[in-house]
Write a protein that holds these residues in place. Structure first.
Motif, PDB file in Angstrom:
ATOM      1  N   LYS A 133       0.827  -1.212   0.000  1.00  0.00           N
ATOM      2  CA  LYS A 133       0.000   0.000   0.000  1.00  0.00           C
ATOM      3  C   LYS A 133       0.854   1.251   0.000  1.00  0.00           C
ATOM      4  O   LYS A 133       0.504   2.265  -0.636  1.00  0.00           O
ATOM      5  N   LEU A 158      -0.019   4.926  -7.968  1.00  0.00           N
ATOM      6  CA  LEU A 158      -0.481   3.806  -8.782  1.00  0.00           C
ATOM      7  C   LEU A 158      -1.871   3.312  -8.376  1.00  0.00           C
ATOM      8  O   LEU A 158      -2.249   2.190  -8.675  1.00  0.00           O
ATOM      9  N   GLU A 159      -2.639   4.186  -7.727  1.00  0.00           N
ATOM     10  CA  GLU A 159      -3.945   3.770  -7.220  1.00  0.00           C
ATOM     11  C   GLU A 159      -4.889   3.310  -8.338  1.00  0.00           C
ATOM     12  O   GLU A 159      -5.766   2.475  -8.107  1.00  0.00           O
ATOM     13  N   ARG A 160      -4.735   3.841  -9.543  1.00  0.00           N
ATOM     14  CA  ARG A 160      -5.648   3.518 -10.641  1.00  0.00           C
ATOM     15  C   ARG A 160      -5.048   2.534 -11.647  1.00  0.00           C
ATOM     16  O   ARG A 160      -5.584   2.364 -12.738  1.00  0.00           O
ATOM     17  N   ASN A 161      -3.952   1.921 -11.288  1.00  0.00           N
ATOM     18  CA  ASN A 161      -3.335   0.940 -12.192  1.00  0.00           C
ATOM     19  C   ASN A 161      -4.099  -0.385 -12.096  1.00  0.00           C
ATOM     20  O   ASN A 161      -3.997  -1.104 -11.103  1.00  0.00           O
ATOM     21  N   GLU A 162      -4.891  -0.696 -13.138  1.00  0.00           N
ATOM     22  CA  GLU A 162      -5.751  -1.884 -13.106  1.00  0.00           C
ATOM     23  C   GLU A 162      -4.955  -3.183 -13.069  1.00  0.00           C
ATOM     24  O   GLU A 162      -5.376  -4.165 -12.447  1.00  0.00           O
ATOM     25  N   GLU A 171      -3.763  -3.714  -9.561  1.00  0.00           N
ATOM     26  CA  GLU A 171      -4.928  -4.041  -8.738  1.00  0.00           C
ATOM     27  C   GLU A 171      -5.336  -5.500  -8.936  1.00  0.00           C
ATOM     28  O   GLU A 171      -5.671  -6.202  -7.973  1.00  0.00           O
TER      29      GLU A 171
END
Length: 335
Positions: free
Chosen positions: A235, A243-247, A250
Protein backbone atom coordinates in the motif's frame (compact mmCIF):
# COMPACT_ATOMS: atom_id res chain seq x y z
CA UNK A 1 -13.63 -14.86 -38.60
CA UNK A 2 -12.51 -13.33 -41.86
CA UNK A 3 -9.97 -15.06 -44.08
CA UNK A 4 -7.41 -12.37 -43.26
CA UNK A 5 -7.98 -12.81 -39.52
CA UNK A 6 -7.61 -16.60 -39.77
CA UNK A 7 -4.40 -16.21 -41.76
CA UNK A 8 -2.96 -13.82 -39.20
CA UNK A 9 -3.95 -16.09 -36.29
CA UNK A 10 -2.11 -18.96 -38.00
CA UNK A 11 0.98 -16.81 -38.59
CA UNK A 12 1.02 -15.54 -35.00
CA UNK A 13 0.66 -19.15 -33.81
CA UNK A 14 3.62 -20.27 -35.94
CA UNK A 15 5.81 -17.50 -34.54
CA UNK A 16 4.74 -18.12 -30.94
CA UNK A 17 3.12 -14.67 -30.63
CA UNK A 18 0.00 -13.96 -28.53
CA UNK A 19 -2.95 -14.56 -30.85
CA UNK A 20 -5.09 -12.25 -28.70
CA UNK A 21 -3.47 -9.26 -30.41
CA UNK A 22 -5.11 -10.32 -33.67
CA UNK A 23 -8.54 -9.57 -32.23
CA UNK A 24 -7.43 -6.02 -31.42
CA UNK A 25 -6.66 -5.47 -35.11
CA UNK A 26 -9.88 -6.97 -36.51
CA UNK A 27 -12.57 -6.45 -33.88
CA UNK A 28 -14.16 -3.39 -35.46
CA UNK A 29 -17.89 -3.10 -36.16
CA UNK A 30 -19.32 -6.45 -37.23
CA UNK A 31 -15.90 -8.07 -37.62
CA UNK A 32 -15.73 -9.41 -34.06
CA UNK A 33 -14.59 -12.80 -32.79
CA UNK A 34 -13.72 -14.26 -29.41
CA UNK A 35 -10.72 -16.05 -27.93
CA UNK A 36 -12.69 -19.31 -28.30
CA UNK A 37 -12.95 -18.61 -32.06
CA UNK A 38 -9.16 -18.21 -32.25
CA UNK A 39 -8.49 -21.44 -30.35
CA UNK A 40 -11.06 -23.33 -32.40
CA UNK A 41 -9.46 -22.19 -35.63
CA UNK A 42 -5.96 -23.21 -34.52
CA UNK A 43 -7.33 -26.56 -33.34
CA UNK A 44 -8.97 -27.13 -36.73
CA UNK A 45 -5.72 -26.26 -38.54
CA UNK A 46 -3.73 -28.69 -36.40
CA UNK A 47 -6.37 -31.36 -36.92
CA UNK A 48 -6.15 -31.02 -40.69
CA UNK A 49 -2.37 -31.10 -40.64
CA UNK A 50 -2.17 -34.17 -38.40
CA UNK A 51 -1.35 -37.08 -40.63
CA UNK A 52 -3.61 -40.11 -40.06
CA UNK A 53 -0.70 -42.51 -40.57
CA UNK A 54 1.36 -40.66 -37.99
CA UNK A 55 -1.46 -40.80 -35.42
CA UNK A 56 -1.93 -44.52 -36.13
CA UNK A 57 1.80 -45.11 -35.65
CA UNK A 58 1.64 -43.42 -32.23
CA UNK A 59 -1.27 -45.65 -31.22
CA UNK A 60 0.62 -48.76 -32.34
CA UNK A 61 3.73 -47.65 -30.44
CA UNK A 62 1.74 -47.12 -27.23
CA UNK A 63 -0.03 -50.44 -27.55
CA UNK A 64 3.33 -52.16 -27.99
CA UNK A 65 4.76 -50.39 -24.92
CA UNK A 66 1.74 -51.36 -22.84
CA UNK A 67 2.03 -54.99 -23.98
CA UNK A 68 5.64 -55.01 -22.75
CA UNK A 69 4.78 -53.33 -19.46
CA UNK A 70 1.19 -53.15 -18.26
CA UNK A 71 1.99 -50.06 -16.17
CA UNK A 72 2.65 -48.00 -19.29
CA UNK A 73 -0.36 -45.65 -19.49
CA UNK A 74 -1.70 -43.70 -22.44
CA UNK A 75 -4.96 -41.99 -23.43
CA UNK A 76 -6.15 -40.49 -26.70
CA UNK A 77 -9.05 -38.09 -27.04
CA UNK A 78 -10.81 -37.94 -30.42
CA UNK A 79 -13.23 -35.43 -31.91
CA UNK A 80 -16.71 -36.18 -33.27
CA UNK A 81 -15.37 -37.68 -36.50
CA UNK A 82 -12.72 -39.86 -34.85
CA UNK A 83 -9.65 -37.66 -35.38
CA UNK A 84 -7.11 -37.56 -32.57
CA UNK A 85 -7.08 -34.17 -30.83
CA UNK A 86 -5.24 -34.77 -27.53
CA UNK A 87 -2.72 -37.40 -26.50
CA UNK A 88 -1.32 -38.25 -23.03
CA UNK A 89 1.22 -40.87 -22.02
CA UNK A 90 3.42 -41.82 -19.06
CA UNK A 91 5.78 -44.76 -18.55
CA UNK A 92 5.86 -47.12 -15.58
CA UNK A 93 8.97 -45.54 -14.01
CA UNK A 94 7.38 -42.09 -13.94
CA UNK A 95 4.17 -43.44 -12.42
CA UNK A 96 6.15 -45.12 -9.66
CA UNK A 97 8.34 -42.04 -9.10
CA UNK A 98 5.22 -39.91 -8.62
CA UNK A 99 4.21 -42.02 -5.62
CA UNK A 100 7.44 -40.91 -3.90
CA UNK A 101 8.04 -37.42 -5.27
CA UNK A 102 4.60 -36.23 -6.40
CA UNK A 103 3.86 -33.74 -3.61
CA UNK A 104 4.83 -30.79 -5.81
CA UNK A 105 4.20 -30.55 -9.55
CA UNK A 106 4.94 -27.83 -12.09
CA UNK A 107 2.94 -27.70 -15.31
CA UNK A 108 3.75 -25.71 -18.43
CA UNK A 109 2.51 -25.65 -22.05
CA UNK A 110 4.88 -23.21 -23.74
CA UNK A 111 6.94 -25.80 -25.66
CA UNK A 112 5.77 -26.45 -29.23
CA UNK A 113 8.69 -28.10 -31.05
CA UNK A 114 7.07 -30.71 -33.30
CA UNK A 115 5.81 -30.96 -36.87
CA UNK A 116 2.24 -30.01 -35.98
CA UNK A 117 3.10 -27.16 -33.59
CA UNK A 118 1.07 -28.90 -30.87
CA UNK A 119 1.69 -27.62 -27.32
CA UNK A 120 3.82 -30.08 -25.33
CA UNK A 121 2.60 -30.25 -21.73
CA UNK A 122 4.90 -32.00 -19.21
CA UNK A 123 4.11 -32.63 -15.53
CA UNK A 124 7.41 -32.06 -13.73
CA UNK A 125 8.69 -32.51 -10.18
CA UNK A 126 11.88 -33.01 -8.15
CA UNK A 127 13.55 -36.26 -7.13
CA UNK A 128 15.76 -37.02 -4.11
CA UNK A 129 18.81 -35.47 -5.83
CA UNK A 130 16.95 -32.23 -6.60
CA UNK A 131 16.88 -33.22 -10.28
CA UNK A 132 13.91 -32.55 -12.53
CA UNK A 133 11.75 -35.62 -13.04
CA UNK A 134 8.80 -36.23 -15.37
CA UNK A 135 5.40 -37.44 -14.19
CA UNK A 136 3.86 -37.78 -17.65
CA UNK A 137 3.18 -35.44 -20.55
CA UNK A 138 0.74 -34.62 -23.31
CA UNK A 139 0.47 -33.20 -26.81
CA UNK A 140 -2.57 -30.95 -27.11
CA UNK A 141 -4.60 -29.44 -29.94
CA UNK A 142 -5.58 -26.35 -27.94
CA UNK A 143 -5.32 -24.81 -24.48
CA UNK A 144 -8.96 -24.42 -23.51
CA UNK A 145 -10.50 -25.22 -20.13
CA UNK A 146 -12.22 -28.27 -21.62
CA UNK A 147 -8.91 -29.68 -22.87
CA UNK A 148 -7.16 -29.06 -19.55
CA UNK A 149 -9.99 -30.74 -17.62
CA UNK A 150 -9.66 -33.83 -19.81
CA UNK A 151 -5.87 -33.84 -19.37
CA UNK A 152 -5.89 -33.36 -15.59
CA UNK A 153 -8.57 -36.02 -15.08
CA UNK A 154 -6.62 -38.43 -17.30
CA UNK A 155 -3.36 -37.70 -15.47
CA UNK A 156 -5.06 -38.20 -12.11
CA UNK A 157 -6.34 -41.57 -13.31
CA UNK A 158 -2.80 -42.54 -14.38
CA UNK A 159 -1.50 -41.61 -10.91
CA UNK A 160 -4.04 -43.87 -9.18
CA UNK A 161 -6.10 -40.89 -7.97
CA UNK A 162 -3.32 -39.30 -5.90
CA UNK A 163 -3.59 -35.48 -6.09
CA UNK A 164 -0.47 -33.34 -5.63
CA UNK A 165 -0.27 -31.18 -2.51
CA UNK A 166 0.71 -28.19 -4.64
CA UNK A 167 0.97 -27.26 -8.31
CA UNK A 168 2.78 -24.36 -9.99
CA UNK A 169 1.66 -22.94 -13.35
CA UNK A 170 1.74 -19.69 -15.29
CA UNK A 171 -1.14 -17.21 -15.15
CA UNK A 172 -3.49 -18.98 -17.57
CA UNK A 173 -7.19 -18.54 -16.79
CA UNK A 174 -8.34 -21.72 -18.56
CA UNK A 175 -5.65 -23.75 -16.80
CA UNK A 176 -6.54 -22.24 -13.42
CA UNK A 177 -10.24 -23.00 -13.86
CA UNK A 178 -9.48 -26.62 -14.77
CA UNK A 179 -7.18 -27.05 -11.76
CA UNK A 180 -9.91 -25.74 -9.44
CA UNK A 181 -12.33 -28.34 -10.84
CA UNK A 182 -10.05 -31.39 -10.92
CA UNK A 183 -7.71 -30.66 -7.97
CA UNK A 184 -9.93 -28.82 -5.45
CA UNK A 185 -7.66 -29.74 -2.50
CA UNK A 186 -4.38 -28.84 -4.24
CA UNK A 187 -2.71 -25.52 -3.49
CA UNK A 188 -2.35 -23.71 -6.83
CA UNK A 189 0.54 -21.25 -7.05
CA UNK A 190 1.34 -18.95 -9.96
CA UNK A 191 4.85 -18.77 -11.35
CA UNK A 192 6.54 -15.73 -9.80
CA UNK A 193 9.05 -15.49 -12.64
CA UNK A 194 6.29 -15.11 -15.27
CA UNK A 195 4.65 -12.36 -13.24
CA UNK A 196 7.91 -10.47 -12.64
CA UNK A 197 8.70 -10.66 -16.35
CA UNK A 198 5.69 -8.42 -17.03
CA UNK A 199 6.75 -5.61 -14.68
CA UNK A 200 9.06 -3.81 -17.19
CA UNK A 201 6.25 -3.78 -19.78
CA UNK A 202 3.36 -2.82 -17.50
CA UNK A 203 5.30 -0.30 -15.37
CA UNK A 204 7.90 0.93 -17.84
CA UNK A 205 7.78 4.52 -16.54
CA UNK A 206 9.09 3.57 -13.08
CA UNK A 207 10.37 -0.03 -13.32
CA UNK A 208 13.82 -0.17 -14.90
CA UNK A 209 17.31 -1.45 -14.14
CA UNK A 210 18.44 1.06 -11.50
CA UNK A 211 15.09 2.42 -10.29
CA UNK A 212 14.38 2.74 -6.59
CA UNK A 213 10.86 1.47 -7.22
CA UNK A 214 12.24 -1.81 -8.61
CA UNK A 215 14.33 -2.37 -5.48
CA UNK A 216 11.47 -1.51 -3.15
CA UNK A 217 9.00 -3.72 -5.03
CA UNK A 218 11.43 -6.65 -4.95
CA UNK A 219 11.94 -6.15 -1.22
CA UNK A 220 8.18 -5.97 -0.67
CA UNK A 221 7.52 -9.22 -2.57
CA UNK A 222 10.54 -11.26 -1.51
CA UNK A 223 11.45 -10.05 1.96
CA UNK A 224 8.18 -9.26 3.76
CA UNK A 225 8.37 -11.27 7.03
CA UNK A 226 4.58 -11.46 7.46
CA UNK A 227 1.32 -10.90 5.60
CA UNK A 228 0.75 -7.69 7.57
CA UNK A 229 4.17 -6.30 6.59
CA UNK A 230 3.55 -7.15 2.93
CA UNK A 231 0.19 -5.37 3.00
CA UNK A 232 1.78 -2.28 4.55
CA UNK A 233 4.68 -2.20 2.09
CA UNK A 234 2.45 -2.76 -0.95
CA UNK A 235 0.00 0.00 0.00
CA UNK A 236 2.90 2.35 0.71
CA UNK A 237 4.36 1.71 -2.77
CA UNK A 238 0.99 2.26 -4.45
CA UNK A 239 0.48 5.60 -2.69
CA UNK A 240 4.08 6.80 -3.02
CA UNK A 241 4.22 6.24 -6.78
CA UNK A 242 0.62 7.23 -7.56
CA UNK A 243 -0.48 3.81 -8.78
CA UNK A 244 -3.95 3.77 -7.22
CA UNK A 245 -5.65 3.52 -10.64
CA UNK A 246 -3.34 0.94 -12.19
CA UNK A 247 -5.75 -1.88 -13.11
CA UNK A 248 -2.99 -4.42 -13.75
CA UNK A 249 -1.47 -3.96 -10.29
CA UNK A 250 -4.93 -4.04 -8.74
CA UNK A 251 -5.59 -7.36 -10.48
CA UNK A 252 -2.30 -8.77 -9.17
CA UNK A 253 -3.13 -7.62 -5.65
CA UNK A 254 -6.52 -9.33 -5.81
CA UNK A 255 -4.82 -12.69 -6.46
CA UNK A 256 -1.83 -12.06 -4.17
CA UNK A 257 -2.44 -15.30 -2.23
CA UNK A 258 -1.53 -17.28 -5.35
CA UNK A 259 1.90 -15.73 -6.07
CA UNK A 260 3.36 -13.70 -3.16
CA UNK A 261 5.77 -15.98 -1.20
CA UNK A 262 4.64 -14.91 2.28
CA UNK A 263 1.12 -16.26 1.61
CA UNK A 264 2.46 -19.70 0.68
CA UNK A 265 4.79 -20.46 3.56
CA UNK A 266 2.41 -22.99 5.10
CA UNK A 267 2.36 -25.14 1.95
CA UNK A 268 5.16 -27.46 0.82
CA UNK A 269 6.63 -26.41 -2.55
CA UNK A 270 10.00 -28.22 -2.38
CA UNK A 271 11.83 -24.90 -2.74
CA UNK A 272 10.16 -24.12 -6.07
CA UNK A 273 8.17 -20.99 -6.85
CA UNK A 274 8.38 -20.97 -10.65
CA UNK A 275 7.69 -23.25 -13.63
CA UNK A 276 11.36 -23.12 -14.62
CA UNK A 277 11.67 -26.84 -13.87
CA UNK A 278 9.22 -27.47 -16.70
CA UNK A 279 11.09 -25.02 -18.89
CA UNK A 280 14.41 -26.74 -18.15
CA UNK A 281 12.80 -30.00 -19.31
CA UNK A 282 11.74 -28.20 -22.48
CA UNK A 283 15.29 -26.99 -23.10
CA UNK A 284 16.57 -30.50 -22.49
CA UNK A 285 14.31 -31.87 -25.26
CA UNK A 286 15.77 -29.40 -27.76
CA UNK A 287 18.69 -31.79 -28.22
CA UNK A 288 16.31 -34.60 -29.22
CA UNK A 289 13.55 -33.00 -31.33
CA UNK A 290 13.02 -30.13 -33.78
CA UNK A 291 10.23 -28.43 -35.75
CA UNK A 292 10.18 -31.26 -38.32
CA UNK A 293 9.75 -34.06 -35.78
CA UNK A 294 6.63 -36.15 -36.44
CA UNK A 295 4.33 -37.31 -33.67
CA UNK A 296 5.66 -40.88 -33.75
CA UNK A 297 9.30 -39.71 -33.73
CA UNK A 298 8.51 -37.27 -30.93
CA UNK A 299 7.21 -40.05 -28.67
CA UNK A 300 10.16 -42.34 -29.47
CA UNK A 301 12.75 -39.58 -28.95
CA UNK A 302 10.95 -38.56 -25.79
CA UNK A 303 11.52 -42.08 -24.42
CA UNK A 304 15.23 -41.75 -25.20
CA UNK A 305 15.34 -38.40 -23.43
CA UNK A 306 13.68 -39.90 -20.34
CA UNK A 307 16.23 -42.76 -20.39
CA UNK A 308 18.99 -40.16 -20.41
CA UNK A 309 17.44 -38.51 -17.34
CA UNK A 310 17.26 -41.79 -15.45
CA UNK A 311 20.94 -42.50 -16.23
CA UNK A 312 21.83 -39.24 -14.49
CA UNK A 313 19.70 -40.24 -11.51
CA UNK A 314 21.42 -43.64 -11.26
CA UNK A 315 24.81 -41.92 -11.35
CA UNK A 316 23.78 -39.67 -8.47
CA UNK A 317 22.53 -42.72 -6.57
CA UNK A 318 25.90 -44.43 -7.06
CA UNK A 319 27.90 -41.34 -6.06
CA UNK A 320 25.83 -40.78 -2.91
CA UNK A 321 26.46 -44.36 -1.78
CA UNK A 322 30.13 -44.75 -2.70
CA UNK A 323 31.73 -41.29 -2.65
CA UNK A 324 32.53 -39.03 0.28
CA UNK A 325 30.65 -35.73 -0.01
CA UNK A 326 32.61 -32.47 -0.08
CA UNK A 327 32.41 -30.79 3.34
CA UNK A 328 32.16 -27.01 3.48
CA UNK A 329 33.13 -26.10 7.04
CA UNK A 330 34.40 -29.42 8.45
CA UNK A 331 31.87 -29.51 11.28
CA UNK A 332 30.66 -32.89 12.56
CA UNK A 333 27.10 -31.85 11.83
CA UNK A 334 27.91 -32.05 8.10
CA UNK A 335 28.55 -35.78 8.46
Amino acid sequence: MSTAAKSLVEKFGEEGLPTGKVAMMFNVGDQTFTSRDRWNHLRDVRGKNLDAGDASAVLNYCQKQQAQNSNFFYAIQCDDVGHMVNFFWVDARSRMAYQYFGDVVTFDTTYKTNKYDMPFAPFTGLNHHCQSILFGCALLQDETEQTFVWLFETWLQAMWGKEPKSIITDQDLAMGAAIAKVFPRTRHRLCLWHIKKKFPEKLSHIYHKKSIFKRELKRCIRESPSVEKFEEAWKSLILTYGLERNEWLEGLYNIRQSWVPVYNRNTFFAGMNTTQRSESINAFFDSFVNSRTTLKDFVVKFAKAVDSHYKKERKEDFDSRHKTPSLVIGSKIEH
